[in-house]
Scaffold this motif. Sequence first.
Motif, short mmCIF file in Angstrom:
data_model
loop_
_atom_site.label_atom_id
_atom_site.label_comp_id
_atom_site.label_asym_id
_atom_site.label_seq_id
_atom_site.Cartn_x
_atom_site.Cartn_y
_atom_site.Cartn_z
N LYS A 4 0.81 -1.23 0.00
CA LYS A 4 0.00 0.00 0.00
C LYS A 4 0.83 1.27 0.00
N PRO A 5 1.93 1.38 0.81
CA PRO A 5 2.73 2.61 0.76
C PRO A 5 3.29 2.92 -0.62
N CYS A 8 0.50 4.32 -2.81
CA CYS A 8 0.20 5.69 -2.42
C CYS A 8 1.28 6.66 -2.91
N GLU A 9 2.54 6.20 -2.84
CA GLU A 9 3.64 7.05 -3.29
C GLU A 9 3.52 7.32 -4.78
N ALA A 11 0.82 7.18 -6.61
CA ALA A 11 -0.36 8.02 -6.84
C ALA A 11 -0.05 9.48 -6.53
N LEU A 12 0.72 9.70 -5.45
CA LEU A 12 1.11 11.07 -5.09
C LEU A 12 1.97 11.68 -6.18
#
Length: 565
Positions: A4-5, A8-9, A11-12
């Motif tokens: 997940k991290p 998210c990274e 996507a950011l």
Amino acid sequence: MQNKPLICERALVIAAACAMTVAIGLYAFRAAPTIPVFDGWLWISQLRAFDVAGFLPAVWEFGFRAQEHIYLIPSLAFLATASIFDGSYRPFALTSFALLVVLGLLFYRLARSLGTGPLAALLAFLVVVSFRQYHNVLFGFQFGLVLSLVAGVIAIDVADRYRSPRGLAGAIALGVLASFSSGAGIFALGLVLAVRATEWRRRSALVVAATYAIFVGLLGLALYLDATQRPHFLGRIFAELRARPVAQVIVDWVDIVGGGVAVGGAATLVGLVVLCSVAWNVAVDVRQHRRLRALPAIALFSLVSTLAIACIRSPIYDLASRWAVFAAPAIVAVIIWSSRALSSRSLQRGLIVSLTGAFAVWLAANQYVEAVGYAKQLDPWALRVRTDLASLRAGEPITNEQLRQDRINPTLPNAIGTIARYYVERFPDRVTSDDQVALVQGLPQSVAWQARLTPDGDGLALTGHGYAYKHVECTFPSGCHVQLVAELSASGAGTLGIIVREPGGNERNVNLPLPDDGALHVQTIAVDVANGDGVDPYAFSTSQSDRVRIRSFGIVVSRIAQKSP
């Protein structure tokens, strides 16, 4: 399955890159002037020569150059599309923006392929696609500089990535494209050959080097022939270069390199770090791999280009935003090398992410403030140019004082008035577009008091005690600058003036007397009014025995520019 991290990274990263791209694209579309400002008049002079005399005489007269470097590709692009775009410069400004995005994506891919994380690759993208490039995304005539750098960087990457005869041919073709977009392309072409130098035997290397020398010589000869109208062209350049202290050039070079992301003292600090890092990493990389690879070559391309700018422009008092694009590749190379070095050490990932984010936010905020401030400064300049061009179309000549005040490039030929008139006639709608300037032309038809209007050749004769006028309204929210430009003559007493009628019933009258010599003169009078005011520009005949002949009557209404903070 990805954790997940990491999702998210990524996507950011995608969100940040898209947000910056959209923001700069909107900035370019809204703030880029559609009319020539500064060096943009060079293209108009080339277009006029092309329309009047044809292609070959235009080449002979201009050589499609910009100061001391060839600008062939951008000039040809403008000549081919001026009619399509109605003389607007905004499409070329958007071209610069698109090229910056292409370069940013190239650096992002290069960073990822060399083992950096998404956040470091994002920083590489943001160094190029940033508000620090505001000059290049505002002025359409700058797109040749961006094209030269983009083509040069891609040429070096292709030469290293595709190590085949076709790859070399493609890289050389891109290097030639870069060379004919601005002078910096010459360095890219040389580095393309350097990247492939280890594959040639001694005889082949001599042939390639001789061919490159001939190409550079031909470009130099073409540049000299293009500039024959400028006395002592080469002598002046060499004299200026000899007069510049080496120490000052080096200081300016450091600032230009650091100016890729910052200004002031921060630019000097960044420039020192970048220069030292590039020197160290290029030496290490070449020693390890026994050849020059793409990333070191791209960094060298950046440093050689910025050094050339420092040599030509020194002493430099203000860092120009347009030079930031030439410094960007070296800064990107340092980001990639630093990211790889940090990832090999046992540092906490959270600390790296926090520092990267803080730096990116600081960078974007400072660059945004600088870019918006410049756009606010540019807007009144462009409006002033547009207003005076509308006045020229209405019949008023442009004076030398206006040329100096209105950012019509003073380095252009003495025929700038002729060139400006050509532009007004070639693109009449462009002069008054964008809801900034309204032009009301035609002889007045309304009369007041005992005035009479009768046809008189190509104009009207005003007789009797009274005035002839046209009525206009101020509709710009910030107020209007109303200028009356009329060509008329007076036999007896007469005046030219403007009556301002405020909504509350108050009136004011500004006027000037007409020369009593019976000769036609271009007369001008202007007044600032508020939104909603009615305005009656007029010509006045004092008595029954006086006569005013009106041949043209033009009213230029331009918005009052908002004051910059």
